[in-house]
Design an enzyme around this catalytic site. Sequence first.
Site, PDB file in Angstrom:
ATOM      1  N   THR A  21     -11.945 -22.666   4.451  1.00  0.00           N
ATOM      2  CA  THR A  21     -11.540 -21.505   3.629  1.00  0.00           C
ATOM      3  C   THR A  21     -10.040 -21.441   3.342  1.00  0.00           C
ATOM      4  O   THR A  21      -9.559 -20.424   2.837  1.00  0.00           O
ATOM      5  CB  THR A  21     -11.951 -20.169   4.305  1.00  0.00           C
ATOM      6  OG1 THR A  21     -11.233 -20.060   5.547  1.00  0.00           O
ATOM      7  CG2 THR A  21     -13.438 -20.086   4.552  1.00  0.00           C
ATOM      8  N   ASP A  50     -15.218 -21.986   8.652  1.00  0.00           N
ATOM      9  CA  ASP A  50     -13.939 -22.085   9.356  1.00  0.00           C
ATOM     10  C   ASP A  50     -12.873 -21.284   8.620  1.00  0.00           C
ATOM     11  O   ASP A  50     -12.656 -21.477   7.426  1.00  0.00           O
ATOM     12  CB  ASP A  50     -13.501 -23.557   9.406  1.00  0.00           C
ATOM     13  CG  ASP A  50     -12.140 -23.708  10.059  1.00  0.00           C
ATOM     14  OD1 ASP A  50     -12.078 -23.666  11.299  1.00  0.00           O
ATOM     15  OD2 ASP A  50     -11.127 -23.843   9.335  1.00  0.00           O
ATOM     16  N   TYR A  55      -4.688 -17.923   6.985  1.00  0.00           N
ATOM     17  CA  TYR A  55      -5.036 -18.219   5.597  1.00  0.00           C
ATOM     18  C   TYR A  55      -4.900 -16.974   4.726  1.00  0.00           C
ATOM     19  O   TYR A  55      -5.585 -15.967   4.933  1.00  0.00           O
ATOM     20  CB  TYR A  55      -6.457 -18.806   5.494  1.00  0.00           C
ATOM     21  CG  TYR A  55      -6.654 -20.093   6.283  1.00  0.00           C
ATOM     22  CD1 TYR A  55      -5.558 -20.869   6.690  1.00  0.00           C
ATOM     23  CD2 TYR A  55      -7.919 -20.546   6.637  1.00  0.00           C
ATOM     24  CE1 TYR A  55      -5.726 -22.033   7.421  1.00  0.00           C
ATOM     25  CE2 TYR A  55      -8.092 -21.719   7.353  1.00  0.00           C
ATOM     26  CZ  TYR A  55      -6.992 -22.451   7.747  1.00  0.00           C
ATOM     27  OH  TYR A  55      -7.149 -23.615   8.469  1.00  0.00           O
ATOM     28  N   GLN A 165     -10.019 -29.415  16.492  1.00  0.00           N
ATOM     29  CA  GLN A 165     -10.086 -29.519  15.031  1.00  0.00           C
ATOM     30  C   GLN A 165      -8.839 -30.259  14.551  1.00  0.00           C
ATOM     31  O   GLN A 165      -7.724 -29.787  14.767  1.00  0.00           O
ATOM     32  CB  GLN A 165     -10.160 -28.124  14.405  1.00  0.00           C
ATOM     33  CG  GLN A 165     -10.273 -28.187  12.893  1.00  0.00           C
ATOM     34  CD  GLN A 165     -10.348 -26.815  12.228  1.00  0.00           C
ATOM     35  OE1 GLN A 165      -9.503 -26.471  11.412  1.00  0.00           O
ATOM     36  NE2 GLN A 165     -11.348 -26.038  12.589  1.00  0.00           N
ATOM     37  N   TYR A 193     -10.799 -31.699   9.616  1.00  0.00           N
ATOM     38  CA  TYR A 193     -10.290 -30.893   8.493  1.00  0.00           C
ATOM     39  C   TYR A 193      -9.658 -31.778   7.426  1.00  0.00           C
ATOM     40  O   TYR A 193      -9.379 -32.956   7.674  1.00  0.00           O
ATOM     41  CB  TYR A 193      -9.384 -29.768   8.978  1.00  0.00           C
ATOM     42  CG  TYR A 193      -7.958 -30.049   9.400  1.00  0.00           C
ATOM     43  CD1 TYR A 193      -6.982 -30.441   8.496  1.00  0.00           C
ATOM     44  CD2 TYR A 193      -7.565 -29.817  10.704  1.00  0.00           C
ATOM     45  CE1 TYR A 193      -5.661 -30.643   8.881  1.00  0.00           C
ATOM     46  CE2 TYR A 193      -6.237 -30.022  11.112  1.00  0.00           C
ATOM     47  CZ  TYR A 193      -5.294 -30.431  10.185  1.00  0.00           C
ATOM     48  OH  TYR A 193      -3.991 -30.626  10.572  1.00  0.00           O
ATOM     49  N   LEU A 196     -11.652 -34.096   2.458  1.00  0.00           N
ATOM     50  CA  LEU A 196     -11.547 -34.579   1.076  1.00  0.00           C
ATOM     51  C   LEU A 196     -10.103 -34.931   0.740  1.00  0.00           C
ATOM     52  O   LEU A 196      -9.720 -35.021  -0.430  1.00  0.00           O
ATOM     53  CB  LEU A 196     -12.098 -33.528   0.105  1.00  0.00           C
ATOM     54  CG  LEU A 196     -13.597 -33.258   0.297  1.00  0.00           C
ATOM     55  CD1 LEU A 196     -14.055 -32.089  -0.559  1.00  0.00           C
ATOM     56  CD2 LEU A 196     -14.392 -34.506  -0.045  1.00  0.00           C
ATOM     57  N   ARG A 217     -21.243 -44.601  -7.324  1.00  0.00           N
ATOM     58  CA  ARG A 217     -22.226 -44.910  -8.386  1.00  0.00           C
ATOM     59  C   ARG A 217     -23.511 -45.479  -7.791  1.00  0.00           C
ATOM     60  O   ARG A 217     -24.611 -45.121  -8.197  1.00  0.00           O
ATOM     61  CB  ARG A 217     -21.619 -45.890  -9.390  1.00  0.00           C
ATOM     62  CG  ARG A 217     -21.071 -45.191 -10.641  1.00  0.00           C
ATOM     63  CD  ARG A 217     -20.671 -46.197 -11.703  1.00  0.00           C
ATOM     64  NE  ARG A 217     -19.598 -47.083 -11.256  1.00  0.00           N
ATOM     65  CZ  ARG A 217     -18.315 -46.737 -11.238  1.00  0.00           C
ATOM     66  NH1 ARG A 217     -17.933 -45.529 -11.651  1.00  0.00           N
ATOM     67  NH2 ARG A 217     -17.396 -47.566 -10.816  1.00  0.00           N
TER      68      ARG A 217
HETATM   69  N1  LIG Z   1      -6.640 -26.540  11.759  1.00  0.00           N
HETATM   70  C1  LIG Z   1      -5.783 -26.790  10.791  1.00  0.00           C
HETATM   71  O1  LIG Z   1      -4.568 -26.886  11.007  1.00  0.00           O
HETATM   72  C2  LIG Z   1      -6.305 -26.962   9.404  1.00  0.00           C
HETATM   73  C3  LIG Z   1      -5.471 -27.496   8.408  1.00  0.00           C
HETATM   74  C4  LIG Z   1      -5.997 -27.688   7.133  1.00  0.00           C
HETATM   75  C5  LIG Z   1      -7.295 -27.318   6.870  1.00  0.00           C
HETATM   76  N2  LIG Z   1      -8.082 -26.738   7.839  1.00  0.00           N
HETATM   77  C6  LIG Z   1      -9.467 -26.313   7.568  1.00  0.00           C
HETATM   78  O2  LIG Z   1     -10.181 -27.385   6.960  1.00  0.00           O
HETATM   79  C7  LIG Z   1     -10.667 -26.973   5.684  1.00  0.00           C
HETATM   80  C8  LIG Z   1     -10.734 -28.150   4.733  1.00  0.00           C
HETATM   81  O3  LIG Z   1      -9.481 -28.744   4.534  1.00  0.00           O
HETATM   82  P1  LIG Z   1      -8.607 -28.534   3.220  1.00  0.00           P
HETATM   83  O4  LIG Z   1      -8.912 -27.213   2.609  1.00  0.00           O
HETATM   84  O5  LIG Z   1      -7.210 -28.833   3.610  1.00  0.00           O
HETATM   85  O6  LIG Z   1      -9.009 -29.686   2.244  1.00  0.00           O
HETATM   86  P2  LIG Z   1     -10.288 -30.468   1.753  1.00  0.00           P
HETATM   87  O7  LIG Z   1     -11.535 -29.824   2.185  1.00  0.00           O
HETATM   88  O8  LIG Z   1     -10.033 -31.881   2.089  1.00  0.00           O
HETATM   89  O9  LIG Z   1     -10.127 -30.339   0.178  1.00  0.00           O
HETATM   90  C9  LIG Z   1     -10.286 -29.129  -0.521  1.00  0.00           C
HETATM   91  C10 LIG Z   1     -10.167 -29.453  -1.996  1.00  0.00           C
HETATM   92  O10 LIG Z   1     -11.281 -30.275  -2.378  1.00  0.00           O
HETATM   93  C11 LIG Z   1     -11.926 -29.688  -3.495  1.00  0.00           C
HETATM   94  N3  LIG Z   1     -13.371 -29.959  -3.393  1.00  0.00           N
HETATM   95  C12 LIG Z   1     -14.276 -29.403  -2.573  1.00  0.00           C
HETATM   96  N4  LIG Z   1     -15.490 -29.928  -2.753  1.00  0.00           N
HETATM   97  C13 LIG Z   1     -15.354 -30.849  -3.735  1.00  0.00           C
HETATM   98  C14 LIG Z   1     -16.256 -31.726  -4.383  1.00  0.00           C
HETATM   99  N5  LIG Z   1     -17.551 -31.783  -4.042  1.00  0.00           N
HETATM  100  N6  LIG Z   1     -15.752 -32.530  -5.353  1.00  0.00           N
HETATM  101  C15 LIG Z   1     -14.458 -32.517  -5.695  1.00  0.00           C
HETATM  102  N7  LIG Z   1     -13.558 -31.702  -5.121  1.00  0.00           N
HETATM  103  C16 LIG Z   1     -14.002 -30.881  -4.134  1.00  0.00           C
HETATM  104  C17 LIG Z   1     -11.628 -28.223  -3.434  1.00  0.00           C
HETATM  105  O11 LIG Z   1     -11.690 -27.685  -4.731  1.00  0.00           O
HETATM  106  P3  LIG Z   1     -12.301 -26.209  -5.006  1.00  0.00           P
HETATM  107  O12 LIG Z   1     -11.646 -25.304  -4.045  1.00  0.00           O
HETATM  108  O13 LIG Z   1     -11.936 -25.972  -6.432  1.00  0.00           O
HETATM  109  O14 LIG Z   1     -13.791 -26.304  -4.795  1.00  0.00           O
HETATM  110  C18 LIG Z   1     -10.214 -28.220  -2.867  1.00  0.00           C
HETATM  111  O15 LIG Z   1      -9.281 -28.420  -3.910  1.00  0.00           O
HETATM  112  C19 LIG Z   1      -9.680 -25.870   5.276  1.00  0.00           C
HETATM  113  O16 LIG Z   1     -10.160 -25.102   4.209  1.00  0.00           O
HETATM  114  C20 LIG Z   1      -9.531 -25.152   6.580  1.00  0.00           C
HETATM  115  O17 LIG Z   1     -10.641 -24.314   6.831  1.00  0.00           O
HETATM  116  C21 LIG Z   1      -7.597 -26.589   9.109  1.00  0.00           C
END
Ligand SMILES: NC(=O)c1ccc[n+]([C@@H]2O[C@H](COP(=O)([O-])OP(=O)(O)OC[C@H]3O[C@@H](n4cnc5c(N)ncnc54)[C@H](OP(=O)(O)O)[C@@H]3O)[C@@H](O)[C@H]2O)c1
Length: 284
Positions: A21, A50, A55, A165, A193, A196, A217
């Site tokens: 999130t 999560d 956030y 995490q 985390y 993507l 593909r």
């Molecule tokens: N513990 C920590 O310190 C820490 C740090 C970073 C993150 N986190 C947690 O991990 C989660 C995930 O990491 P993140 O938010 O950094 O990055 P991520 O999940 O690697 O990437 C998110 C990005 O990918 C896009 N996306 C999602 N599904 C997709 C798909 N099927 N095809 C193409 N693009 C897609 C999203 O776009 P849209 O939003 O437009 O769908 C967003 O721009 C966070 O949200 C958070 O909850 C924790």
Amino acid sequence: MTDKQVIFTQQVRLPAIGQGTWYMGENTSRRRDEVAALQAGLDLGLRLIDTAEMYADGAAEKIVGEALNGRRDEAFLVSKVYPWNAGGQKAIAACEGSLRRLKTDYLDLYLLHWMGDYSFEETIEVMETLIGQGKIRRWGVSNLDYDEMQALWQVAGGRQCATNQVLYHLASRGIEYDLLPWCQQQQMPVMAYSPLAQAGRLRSGLLTHSVINDIARAHDATAAQILLAWVIRQPGVIAIPKAASVAHVEQNAAALEITLSTDELRLLDQAWPAPAGKTVLDMA
Ligand SMILES: NC(=O)c1ccc[n+]([C@@H]2O[C@H](COP(=O)([O-])OP(=O)(O)OC[C@H]3O[C@@H](n4cnc5c(N)ncnc54)[C@H](OP(=O)(O)O)[C@@H]3O)[C@@H](O)[C@H]2O)c1
């Protein structure tokens, strides 16, 4: 129910893809889509959600609270405490703030967001108090490297830690050298985390890279789905992609059904090799 599951306890087995999130709640015009995306994820069985007090300054937790209205029990809800709130009364107040914003009376898992000024002893003590008060079911950590986990393991109560995490994706593989195998040995799930590659090494261009797209593909899938299938290819790892659209959530859930072949894994290893030695833990 997919057979790609992560086991927190015998009673708590979750699909190996959950929902992040970070960046939700930052723009009110996106609120409706974000809530709908999280609800679609729950409909598809992506039970782990999560979030963190960090956030959008608590606004992401409010989005989650809205998404969980009337269906709290379907989710395995994770939030995180700032390091500077991770002890004593500050931790109790921080947790209560999260519960208020999430409109719930308990968290399934509460994480120390990263290491800070409080000692492990102080953080563990307050985590156990929160469990005793029924405000959290279990606790864990985030962004701790191998040596820090060894130190945590030496502290009384440290082995109650339910997860670590950390950042993990195809181009950020440092944890494979020591942290990940160790966590697997402890049978402690690792939450991946930025699966993507929103953060971490070599992140730009991963989704458009030809090696990944050729494999995509072949599976009639997208590059993002291949990245997720790669992260969850091994036991004990749950990926938590953040998606703010129903279309993305649907793709992410479908990635649970993709299994990469040995040849495909070899091609990915050639392009993004496993670590040959210790590297500093990547962080967002
Ligand atoms: N513990 C920590 O310190 C820490 C740090 C970073 C993150 N986190 C947690 O991990 C989660 C995930 O990491 P993140 O938010 O950094 O990055 P991520 O999940 O690697 O990437 C998110 C990005 O990918 C896009 N996306 C999602 N599904 C997709 C798909 N099927 N095809 C193409 N693009 C897609 C999203 O776009 P849209 O939003 O437009 O769908 C967003 O721009 C966070 O949200 C958070 O909850 C924790």
